[in-house]
Design a protein around this motif. Structure first.
Motif, short mmCIF file in Angstrom:
data_model
loop_
_atom_site.label_atom_id
_atom_site.label_comp_id
_atom_site.label_asym_id
_atom_site.label_seq_id
_atom_site.Cartn_x
_atom_site.Cartn_y
_atom_site.Cartn_z
N HIS A 192 0.84 -1.20 0.00
CA HIS A 192 0.00 0.00 0.00
C HIS A 192 0.87 1.25 0.00
O HIS A 192 1.88 1.32 0.72
N VAL A 193 0.46 2.23 -0.81
CA VAL A 193 1.06 3.56 -0.79
C VAL A 193 -0.01 4.52 -0.29
O VAL A 193 -1.08 4.63 -0.91
N VAL A 194 0.30 5.23 0.79
CA VAL A 194 -0.72 6.07 1.41
C VAL A 194 -0.19 7.49 1.62
O VAL A 194 1.02 7.73 1.66
N THR A 195 -1.14 8.43 1.74
CA THR A 195 -0.83 9.80 2.10
C THR A 195 -1.81 10.23 3.20
O THR A 195 -2.70 9.46 3.59
N ARG A 196 -1.67 11.45 3.66
CA ARG A 196 -2.61 11.93 4.67
C ARG A 196 -4.04 11.93 4.16
O ARG A 196 -4.99 11.64 4.88
N LYS A 197 -4.20 12.27 2.90
CA LYS A 197 -5.54 12.33 2.31
C LYS A 197 -6.03 10.99 1.80
O LYS A 197 -7.23 10.85 1.52
N ALA A 198 -5.15 10.02 1.69
CA ALA A 198 -5.53 8.73 1.11
C ALA A 198 -5.08 7.58 2.01
O ALA A 198 -4.05 6.96 1.76
N PRO A 199 -5.85 7.30 3.09
CA PRO A 199 -5.53 6.13 3.92
C PRO A 199 -5.94 4.84 3.21
O PRO A 199 -6.48 4.87 2.10
N ALA A 200 -5.67 3.73 3.84
CA ALA A 200 -5.97 2.44 3.23
C ALA A 200 -6.43 1.47 4.33
O ALA A 200 -6.33 1.74 5.51
N THR A 201 -6.94 0.32 3.87
CA THR A 201 -7.35 -0.74 4.77
C THR A 201 -6.58 -2.01 4.45
O THR A 201 -6.50 -2.41 3.28
N VAL A 202 -6.01 -2.62 5.47
CA VAL A 202 -5.24 -3.84 5.30
C VAL A 202 -6.12 -5.04 5.63
O VAL A 202 -6.77 -5.08 6.67
N ASN A 203 -6.14 -6.02 4.74
CA ASN A 203 -6.82 -7.29 4.98
C ASN A 203 -5.99 -8.37 4.31
O ASN A 203 -6.31 -8.85 3.22
N ALA A 204 -4.91 -8.76 4.97
CA ALA A 204 -3.91 -9.63 4.37
C ALA A 204 -4.07 -11.06 4.88
O ALA A 204 -4.12 -11.29 6.10
N PRO A 205 -4.15 -12.05 3.99
CA PRO A 205 -4.29 -13.45 4.40
C PRO A 205 -2.97 -14.00 4.96
O PRO A 205 -1.91 -13.84 4.34
N ILE A 206 -3.05 -14.67 6.11
CA ILE A 206 -1.83 -15.22 6.73
C ILE A 206 -2.09 -16.64 7.26
O ILE A 206 -1.33 -17.14 8.09
N ALA A 207 -3.12 -17.30 6.78
CA ALA A 207 -3.45 -18.63 7.27
C ALA A 207 -2.29 -19.59 7.04
O ALA A 207 -1.73 -19.69 5.94
N GLY A 208 -1.92 -20.30 8.09
CA GLY A 208 -0.86 -21.30 8.00
C GLY A 208 0.54 -20.73 8.01
O GLY A 208 1.52 -21.49 7.99
N ARG A 209 0.68 -19.41 8.07
CA ARG A 209 2.02 -18.79 8.04
C ARG A 209 2.64 -18.77 9.43
O ARG A 209 1.95 -18.70 10.44
N GLN A 210 3.96 -18.79 9.44
CA GLN A 210 4.70 -18.83 10.69
C GLN A 210 5.25 -17.47 11.12
O GLN A 210 5.30 -17.17 12.32
N LYS A 211 5.65 -16.67 10.16
CA LYS A 211 6.26 -15.37 10.46
C LYS A 211 5.57 -14.25 9.69
O LYS A 211 5.20 -14.41 8.53
N LEU A 212 5.45 -13.12 10.36
CA LEU A 212 4.83 -11.94 9.77
C LEU A 212 5.84 -10.80 9.82
O LEU A 212 6.45 -10.54 10.86
N ARG A 213 6.01 -10.12 8.66
CA ARG A 213 6.93 -8.98 8.62
C ARG A 213 6.25 -7.78 7.98
O ARG A 213 5.60 -7.91 6.94
N ILE A 214 6.40 -6.64 8.64
CA ILE A 214 5.84 -5.37 8.12
C ILE A 214 7.01 -4.46 7.80
O ILE A 214 7.91 -4.25 8.63
N GLN A 215 6.97 -3.88 6.59
CA GLN A 215 8.08 -3.03 6.13
C GLN A 215 7.51 -1.71 5.61
O GLN A 215 6.52 -1.70 4.89
N TRP A 216 8.10 -0.59 5.97
CA TRP A 216 7.64 0.71 5.49
C TRP A 216 8.82 1.57 5.04
O TRP A 216 9.91 1.55 5.61
N THR A 217 8.57 2.32 3.94
CA THR A 217 9.58 3.17 3.32
C THR A 217 8.99 4.57 3.16
O THR A 217 7.87 4.73 2.68
N CYS A 218 9.77 5.60 3.52
CA CYS A 218 9.27 6.98 3.52
C CYS A 218 10.06 7.84 2.54
O CYS A 218 11.23 7.56 2.23
#
Length: 234
Positions: A192-218
């Motif tokens: 997702h690419v977001v701005t102050r005027k354009a938020p987003a909604t996350v609904n990410a499938p993770i069934a059966g997964r062992q590790k979760l990683r979140i990465q952000w770049t500014c």
């Protein structure tokens, strides 16, 4: 001329004659009249007594058994309070406002979800801040060794999806963008690419997964991204 004794004897004879000539009263008629008078008097008293008895019976039996609204006493029952009436849910009752909470699908309760902020990061914990159930992600400094930030969690296959609201809580202007990517076992599942005027909604499938990683770049180091109420749904 007659003497005194003769005069008195004559008067006594007249008195006896008058008494014998008067008719004797009829005993049968007298008895009938008396009987009629007694029946009228006592018959009237009997009717009066019967009326009084009926009135007493009415008030003694009919009135106490009359239903409310028909002469009987009305009873008002007061009950205790029936729980919250303000439209807000009591603690532990889940979302009942009719609106989906951040990180929750519209019309779906989040009762079985686990807040992501309750998990301890296995890596990058110093890069994020938990605040009132939200995950605050300050931007990297922009140095050669600090171009982007990540945070990782062990989810051990226990959850079906990651749900959250995604927004920019700090930026130089409304057009400055931040990019957020989400990975499960090294595989990208959201971008997702977001701005102050354009938020987003996350609904990410993770069934059966062992590790979760979140990465952000500014674009700039003085920015800040925010995952609002991130939740791991089962």
């Amino acid at each position: 001329m007659a003497g005194p004794d003769e005069v008195g004897e004559h008067m006594r004879q007249e008195t006896r004659a008058g008494t014998e000539s008067a008719p004797a009263p009829d005993d049968g008629k007298v008895a009938a009249a008396v009987s009629t008078w007694i029946q009228v008097v006592f018959g009237g008293l009997g009717v009066a007594i019967a009326i009084v008895a009926l009135v007493i019976a009415y008030y003694a039996w009919v009135r106490p058994h009359a239903p409310a609204g028909e002469g009987g006493d009305q009873v008002t029952t007061t009950t205790g309070a029936a729980g919250p009436v303000s439209g807000q849910a009591a603690p532990g009752e889940g979302n009942v406002s009719g609106q989906a909470a951040p990180g929750e699908k519209p019309g779906e309760k989040n009762e079985r979800a686990t807040p992501l902020t309750e998990l301890t990061p296995t890596a990058g914990g110093s890069s994020v801040q938990a605040r009132s159930g939200d995950l605050i992600m300050p931007c990297a400094s922009g140095e050669s060794d600090d171009r982007q930030r990540t945070v990782e969690y062990d989810i051990l296959g226990r959850y079906a999806a990651l749900r959250a609201g995604l927004s920019v809580s700090k930026a130089r202007d409304d057009e400055t963008s931040l990019q957020i990517k989400i990975f499960a076992d090294g595989r990208q599942i959201a971008n997702h690419v977001v701005t102050r005027k354009a938020p987003a909604t996350v609904n990410a499938p993770i069934a059966g997964r062992q590790k979760l990683r979140i990465q952000w770049t500014c674009q700039f180091p003085d920015g800040e991204a925010e995952l609002r109420a991130p939740a791991l749904a089962r």
